[in-house]
Scaffold this motif. Structure first.
Motif, PDB file in Angstrom:
ATOM      1  N   SER A   3       0.813  -1.213   0.000  1.00  0.00           N
ATOM      2  CA  SER A   3       0.000   0.000   0.000  1.00  0.00           C
ATOM      3  C   SER A   3       0.851   1.269   0.000  1.00  0.00           C
ATOM      4  O   SER A   3       0.468   2.275  -0.584  1.00  0.00           O
ATOM      5  CB  SER A   3      -0.973  -0.008   1.175  1.00  0.00           C
ATOM      6  OG  SER A   3      -0.274  -0.045   2.398  1.00  0.00           O
ATOM      7  N   MET A   4       2.007   1.233   0.632  1.00  0.00           N
ATOM      8  CA  MET A   4       2.877   2.407   0.637  1.00  0.00           C
ATOM      9  C   MET A   4       3.377   2.700  -0.777  1.00  0.00           C
ATOM     10  O   MET A   4       3.490   3.858  -1.177  1.00  0.00           O
ATOM     11  CB  MET A   4       4.062   2.202   1.584  1.00  0.00           C
ATOM     12  CG  MET A   4       4.883   3.457   1.759  1.00  0.00           C
ATOM     13  SD  MET A   4       3.922   4.819   2.421  1.00  0.00           S
ATOM     14  CE  MET A   4       4.275   4.632   4.130  1.00  0.00           C
ATOM     15  N   GLN A   5       3.661   1.666  -1.538  1.00  0.00           N
ATOM     16  CA  GLN A   5       4.087   1.854  -2.919  1.00  0.00           C
ATOM     17  C   GLN A   5       2.963   2.464  -3.755  1.00  0.00           C
ATOM     18  O   GLN A   5       3.205   3.294  -4.622  1.00  0.00           O
ATOM     19  CB  GLN A   5       4.552   0.532  -3.528  1.00  0.00           C
ATOM     20  CG  GLN A   5       5.860   0.043  -2.954  1.00  0.00           C
ATOM     21  CD  GLN A   5       6.174  -1.370  -3.397  1.00  0.00           C
ATOM     22  OE1 GLN A   5       5.315  -2.241  -3.363  1.00  0.00           O
ATOM     23  NE2 GLN A   5       7.410  -1.592  -3.814  1.00  0.00           N
ATOM     24  N   VAL A   6       1.730   2.041  -3.490  1.00  0.00           N
ATOM     25  CA  VAL A   6       0.586   2.595  -4.220  1.00  0.00           C
ATOM     26  C   VAL A   6       0.468   4.086  -3.933  1.00  0.00           C
ATOM     27  O   VAL A   6       0.281   4.895  -4.837  1.00  0.00           O
ATOM     28  CB  VAL A   6      -0.732   1.869  -3.861  1.00  0.00           C
ATOM     29  CG1 VAL A   6      -1.929   2.576  -4.481  1.00  0.00           C
ATOM     30  CG2 VAL A   6      -0.682   0.424  -4.304  1.00  0.00           C
ATOM     31  N   HIS A   7       0.600   4.471  -2.659  1.00  0.00           N
ATOM     32  CA  HIS A   7       0.545   5.890  -2.311  1.00  0.00           C
ATOM     33  C   HIS A   7       1.661   6.659  -3.013  1.00  0.00           C
ATOM     34  O   HIS A   7       1.439   7.754  -3.534  1.00  0.00           O
ATOM     35  CB  HIS A   7       0.648   6.093  -0.799  1.00  0.00           C
ATOM     36  CG  HIS A   7      -0.572   5.685  -0.050  1.00  0.00           C
ATOM     37  ND1 HIS A   7      -1.821   6.203  -0.308  1.00  0.00           N
ATOM     38  CD2 HIS A   7      -0.745   4.816   0.967  1.00  0.00           C
ATOM     39  CE1 HIS A   7      -2.706   5.672   0.509  1.00  0.00           C
ATOM     40  NE2 HIS A   7      -2.077   4.820   1.290  1.00  0.00           N
ATOM     41  N   SER A   8       2.847   6.085  -3.056  1.00  0.00           N
ATOM     42  CA  SER A   8       3.974   6.740  -3.723  1.00  0.00           C
ATOM     43  C   SER A   8       3.716   6.895  -5.212  1.00  0.00           C
ATOM     44  O   SER A   8       3.989   7.952  -5.792  1.00  0.00           O
ATOM     45  CB  SER A   8       5.259   5.939  -3.505  1.00  0.00           C
ATOM     46  OG  SER A   8       5.592   5.912  -2.140  1.00  0.00           O
ATOM     47  N   ILE A   9       3.201   5.854  -5.833  1.00  0.00           N
ATOM     48  CA  ILE A   9       2.887   5.912  -7.266  1.00  0.00           C
ATOM     49  C   ILE A   9       1.830   6.972  -7.538  1.00  0.00           C
ATOM     50  O   ILE A   9       1.919   7.735  -8.497  1.00  0.00           O
ATOM     51  CB  ILE A   9       2.435   4.530  -7.783  1.00  0.00           C
ATOM     52  CG1 ILE A   9       3.632   3.576  -7.818  1.00  0.00           C
ATOM     53  CG2 ILE A   9       1.771   4.640  -9.155  1.00  0.00           C
ATOM     54  CD1 ILE A   9       3.264   2.133  -8.046  1.00  0.00           C
ATOM     55  N   ASP A  10       0.821   7.038  -6.673  1.00  0.00           N
ATOM     56  CA  ASP A  10      -0.237   8.039  -6.846  1.00  0.00           C
ATOM     57  C   ASP A  10       0.325   9.456  -6.765  1.00  0.00           C
ATOM     58  O   ASP A  10      -0.094  10.342  -7.504  1.00  0.00           O
ATOM     59  CB  ASP A  10      -1.338   7.855  -5.802  1.00  0.00           C
ATOM     60  CG  ASP A  10      -2.223   6.656  -6.089  1.00  0.00           C
ATOM     61  OD1 ASP A  10      -2.149   6.107  -7.208  1.00  0.00           O
ATOM     62  OD2 ASP A  10      -2.999   6.279  -5.197  1.00  0.00           O
ATOM     63  N   ILE A  11       1.294   9.672  -5.905  1.00  0.00           N
ATOM     64  CA  ILE A  11       1.893  10.992  -5.769  1.00  0.00           C
ATOM     65  C   ILE A  11       2.805  11.285  -6.959  1.00  0.00           C
ATOM     66  O   ILE A  11       2.709  12.344  -7.585  1.00  0.00           O
ATOM     67  CB  ILE A  11       2.677  11.101  -4.441  1.00  0.00           C
ATOM     68  CG1 ILE A  11       1.698  11.096  -3.268  1.00  0.00           C
ATOM     69  CG2 ILE A  11       3.552  12.345  -4.425  1.00  0.00           C
ATOM     70  CD1 ILE A  11       2.353  10.899  -1.921  1.00  0.00           C
ATOM     71  N   MET A  12       3.680  10.350  -7.291  1.00  0.00           N
ATOM     72  CA  MET A  12       4.655  10.568  -8.362  1.00  0.00           C
ATOM     73  C   MET A  12       3.987  10.702  -9.734  1.00  0.00           C
ATOM     74  O   MET A  12       4.443  11.466 -10.573  1.00  0.00           O
ATOM     75  CB  MET A  12       5.692   9.442  -8.391  1.00  0.00           C
ATOM     76  CG  MET A  12       6.542   9.373  -7.132  1.00  0.00           C
ATOM     77  SD  MET A  12       7.445  10.881  -6.790  1.00  0.00           S
ATOM     78  CE  MET A  12       8.634  10.838  -8.104  1.00  0.00           C
TER      79      MET A  12
END
Length: 65
Positions: A3-12
């Protein structure tokens, strides 16, 4: 992917910026993270379903008029 990677992808990717100011911004972003986690575990946590419910309710409310 967690889930942390998903949040990062959403931001980037700018996905979260595109939702800025939406009344369901947080629910969409959080549901995406819970959905990814469910792909690993085979089930989605109730908190993730709560976010999905708010998203669905919001879109249905647009068509009630």
């Amino acid at each position: 992917m967690n889930s942390m990677q998903v949040h990062s992808i959403d931001i980037m990717s700018g996905f979260s910026k595109g939702l800025y100011g939406s009344p369901i911004e947080n629910d969409i972003i959080e549901f995406r993270a819970y959905k990814v986690a469910s792909e690993w575990t085979g089930y989605i946590e109730s908190k993730g379903l709560d976010h999905l419910s708010k998203i669905v309710d919001f879109y249905f409310s647009l068509y009630k008029k």
